[in-house]
Design a protein around this motif. Structure first.
Motif, PDB file in Angstrom:
ATOM      1  N   PRO A  27       0.809  -1.221   0.000  1.00  0.00           N
ATOM      2  CA  PRO A  27       0.000   0.000   0.000  1.00  0.00           C
ATOM      3  C   PRO A  27       0.842   1.271   0.000  1.00  0.00           C
ATOM      4  N   ASP A  28       1.853   1.334   0.851  1.00  0.00           N
ATOM      5  CA  ASP A  28       2.727   2.514   0.881  1.00  0.00           C
ATOM      6  C   ASP A  28       3.645   2.552  -0.335  1.00  0.00           C
ATOM      7  N   VAL A  29       4.213   1.404  -0.673  1.00  0.00           N
ATOM      8  CA  VAL A  29       5.175   1.353  -1.776  1.00  0.00           C
ATOM      9  C   VAL A  29       4.520   1.756  -3.096  1.00  0.00           C
ATOM     10  N   LEU A  30       3.366   1.187  -3.380  1.00  0.00           N
ATOM     11  CA  LEU A  30       2.736   1.443  -4.671  1.00  0.00           C
ATOM     12  C   LEU A  30       2.136   2.832  -4.766  1.00  0.00           C
ATOM     13  N   GLN A  31       1.694   3.382  -3.633  1.00  0.00           N
ATOM     14  CA  GLN A  31       1.268   4.774  -3.642  1.00  0.00           C
ATOM     15  C   GLN A  31       2.457   5.659  -4.013  1.00  0.00           C
ATOM     16  N   GLY A  32       3.619   5.359  -3.469  1.00  0.00           N
ATOM     17  CA  GLY A  32       4.816   6.115  -3.811  1.00  0.00           C
ATOM     18  C   GLY A  32       5.189   5.968  -5.272  1.00  0.00           C
ATOM     19  N   VAL A  33       5.026   4.777  -5.814  1.00  0.00           N
ATOM     20  CA  VAL A  33       5.309   4.550  -7.235  1.00  0.00           C
ATOM     21  C   VAL A  33       4.391   5.398  -8.097  1.00  0.00           C
ATOM     22  N   ARG A  34       3.115   5.416  -7.775  1.00  0.00           N
ATOM     23  CA  ARG A  34       2.176   6.210  -8.566  1.00  0.00           C
ATOM     24  C   ARG A  34       2.536   7.696  -8.518  1.00  0.00           C
ATOM     25  N   GLU A  35       2.909   8.159  -7.352  1.00  0.00           N
ATOM     26  CA  GLU A  35       3.277   9.572  -7.231  1.00  0.00           C
ATOM     27  C   GLU A  35       4.529   9.891  -8.050  1.00  0.00           C
ATOM     28  N   GLN A  36       5.528   9.025  -7.969  1.00  0.00           N
ATOM     29  CA  GLN A  36       6.766   9.266  -8.711  1.00  0.00           C
ATOM     30  C   GLN A  36       6.555   9.141 -10.213  1.00  0.00           C
ATOM     31  N   GLN A  37       5.663   8.264 -10.629  1.00  0.00           N
ATOM     32  CA  GLN A  37       5.443   8.006 -12.046  1.00  0.00           C
ATOM     33  C   GLN A  37       4.577   9.055 -12.721  1.00  0.00           C
ATOM     34  N   ASP A  38       3.843   9.836 -11.958  1.00  0.00           N
ATOM     35  CA  ASP A  38       2.796  10.688 -12.518  1.00  0.00           C
ATOM     36  C   ASP A  38       3.310  11.648 -13.589  1.00  0.00           C
ATOM     37  N   ALA A  39       4.409  12.323 -13.334  1.00  0.00           N
ATOM     38  CA  ALA A  39       4.915  13.307 -14.297  1.00  0.00           C
ATOM     39  C   ALA A  39       5.358  12.647 -15.591  1.00  0.00           C
ATOM     40  N   ALA A  40       6.049  11.512 -15.488  1.00  0.00           N
ATOM     41  CA  ALA A  40       6.502  10.803 -16.689  1.00  0.00           C
ATOM     42  C   ALA A  40       5.315  10.290 -17.487  1.00  0.00           C
ATOM     43  N   MET A  60       2.692   1.769 -12.107  1.00  0.00           N
ATOM     44  CA  MET A  60       3.231   2.727 -13.075  1.00  0.00           C
ATOM     45  C   MET A  60       2.262   2.948 -14.232  1.00  0.00           C
ATOM     46  N   LEU A  61       1.756   1.850 -14.768  1.00  0.00           N
ATOM     47  CA  LEU A  61       0.936   1.934 -15.970  1.00  0.00           C
ATOM     48  C   LEU A  61      -0.446   2.506 -15.705  1.00  0.00           C
ATOM     49  N   GLU A  62      -0.917   2.396 -14.462  1.00  0.00           N
ATOM     50  CA  GLU A  62      -2.202   3.035 -14.153  1.00  0.00           C
ATOM     51  C   GLU A  62      -2.154   4.517 -14.417  1.00  0.00           C
ATOM     52  N   ARG A  63      -1.025   5.138 -14.088  1.00  0.00           N
ATOM     53  CA  ARG A  63      -0.879   6.574 -14.331  1.00  0.00           C
ATOM     54  C   ARG A  63      -0.883   6.887 -15.830  1.00  0.00           C
ATOM     55  N   VAL A  64      -0.278   6.024 -16.619  1.00  0.00           N
ATOM     56  CA  VAL A  64      -0.277   6.219 -18.069  1.00  0.00           C
ATOM     57  C   VAL A  64      -1.699   6.110 -18.606  1.00  0.00           C
ATOM     58  N   SER A  65      -2.418   5.087 -18.165  1.00  0.00           N
ATOM     59  CA  SER A  65      -3.798   4.879 -18.609  1.00  0.00           C
ATOM     60  C   SER A  65      -4.667   6.083 -18.294  1.00  0.00           C
ATOM     61  N   THR A  66      -4.546   6.567 -17.074  1.00  0.00           N
ATOM     62  CA  THR A  66      -5.390   7.677 -16.643  1.00  0.00           C
ATOM     63  C   THR A  66      -5.109   8.936 -17.456  1.00  0.00           C
ATOM     64  N   HIS A  67      -3.838   9.271 -17.633  1.00  0.00           N
ATOM     65  CA  HIS A  67      -3.527  10.492 -18.384  1.00  0.00           C
ATOM     66  C   HIS A  67      -3.902  10.367 -19.857  1.00  0.00           C
ATOM     67  N   LEU A  68      -3.746   9.199 -20.439  1.00  0.00           N
ATOM     68  CA  LEU A  68      -4.191   9.013 -21.818  1.00  0.00           C
ATOM     69  C   LEU A  68      -5.693   9.230 -21.933  1.00  0.00           C
ATOM     70  N   SER A  69      -6.446   8.677 -21.000  1.00  0.00           N
ATOM     71  CA  SER A  69      -7.904   8.793 -21.070  1.00  0.00           C
ATOM     72  C   SER A  69      -8.348  10.248 -20.955  1.00  0.00           C
ATOM     73  N   ILE A  70      -7.669  11.024 -20.117  1.00  0.00           N
ATOM     74  CA  ILE A  70      -8.043  12.430 -19.932  1.00  0.00           C
ATOM     75  C   ILE A  70      -7.663  13.257 -21.158  1.00  0.00           C
ATOM     76  N   LEU A  71      -6.441  13.106 -21.628  1.00  0.00           N
ATOM     77  CA  LEU A  71      -5.980  13.912 -22.757  1.00  0.00           C
ATOM     78  C   LEU A  71      -6.674  13.531 -24.066  1.00  0.00           C
TER      79      LEU A  71
END
Length: 338
Positions: free
Chosen positions: A178-191, A311-322
């Protein structure tokens, strides 16, 4: 971050962790009575989610296992599936027709069926011997929570088989997710945002992976880019890239390379060295880029699928929005008869 609720995400992962005690009791009971083999069965995304578990079993265990697409299992009727088999499967809704049919067929042969579902009482749970539910699971957290439970099931079978000395370290790492993957999502968001901005109109991607993130490669290409975004893709195992797909390489081809930390990483490195000579459209998603606080170095490779999924959840989300294309939109899947 946009696109998901952090509190619910943590709650769902914690629930998956809470299920581990019940999972252990179920597996221990099966092992005491005896079994012959394991069948990991799924449809679409849940088929791909079993891939890292098969890799774990392949590289760390002597337990006989089979990885099957649910619909094909029912038609092919494998001769090794029988009363001494254990079938492990999953369906968030618990209504996936092909998975239900596979579970019913397995039970008709006397096999035990373990199912991971969103809510007990669903059609899949009615044809399962052991059911583990996670009521708030959704597409935003589905893969990671299923991975935690899938891995817990496989690891317990391995431990009870006198194998997998990494068991305690691995389970300790899963409980930190839970803590580790939340951190991954936060770090991955900009990329992820940068990639989505650059590629929101790219019509085709080649997705290349191997080892224990091959399932993530396959799933992202088919379940996200194709199903949820209607973008044409090809998922290709890095070990097979040079046996045909290499000829699709040109300056206009977009490549996504999915890198884990397991023994097969050099296979993707080889693909990267080649494609970078022929196109500038190369995106590498690498689990090594993340610190994973509290996870022992020796088990980092084993949790790479969870990291890649986050990591890929962040990619999916930003693609869907843009792209202004919600991840829940479908033209055909569960919309029309087929």
């Amino acid at each position: 971050m946009v696109g998901y609720d952090e509190a619910i995400y943590r709650e769902v992962l914690e629930k998956a962790i809470d299920n581990i005690d019940e999972i252990n009791a179920a597996v221990d009971g099966i092992c005491e009575k005896g079994y012959k083999n394991l069948y990991l069965v799924g449809s679409g995304g849940t088929y791909s989610m079993a891939s890292p578990v098969t890799y774990l079993l392949k590289t760390h265990s002597s337990i006989p296992w089979y990885w099957e697409i649910a619909a094909e299992l029912v038609k092919a009727k494998p001769v090794s599936l029988g009363k001494d088999s254990v079938v492990i499967t999953a369906s968030l809704s618990g209504t996936t027709v092909e998975t239900i049919e596979a579970a019913k067929y397995a039970q008709s042969l006397g096999a035990k069926v373990i199912s991971l579902v969103g809510e007990d009482g669903c059609p899949l749970s009615e044809c399962s011997d052991y059911v583990f539910e996670n009521k708030k699971a959704s597409n935003d957290n589905l893969v990671e929570e299923i991975y935690i439970q899938y891995f817990a099931i496989a690891a317990r079978f391995m431990k009870n088989n006198g194998e997998f000395p990494e068991y305690d370290s691995f389970m300790g790492a899963l409980k930190k997710m839970p803590d580790v993957l939340q951190g991954v999502r936060e770090q991955q968001d900009a990329a992820a945002l940068e990639f989505a901005t650059r590629h929101k109109d790219t019509p085709f991607h080649m997705c290349v992976g191997s080892g224990n993130v091959w399932g993530e490669t396959y799933c992202f290409a088919m379940c996200v880019l194709e199903e949820m975004q209607w973008i044409a893709t090809k998922s290709i195992h890095a070990a097979e890239f040079f046996h045909g797909t290499i000829e699709m390489t040109d300056p206009e081809m977009s490549f996504m390379l999915f890198k884990s930390e397991d023994e097969t990483r050099p296979l993707v490195d080889r693909v990267e060295r080649f494609v970078r000579q022929h196109t500038d459209k190369v995106q590498v998603w690498d689990t090594r880029d993340f610190k994973l606080e509290g996870v022992e170095e020796s088990v980092r490779p084993l949790v790479s699928p969870l990291v890649m999924s986050a990591m890929l959840e962040r990619v999916s989300t930003h693609l869907s929005i843009l792209r202004d294309h919600d991840l829940d939109i479908r033209r055909y899947y569960r919309v029309v008869e087929y």
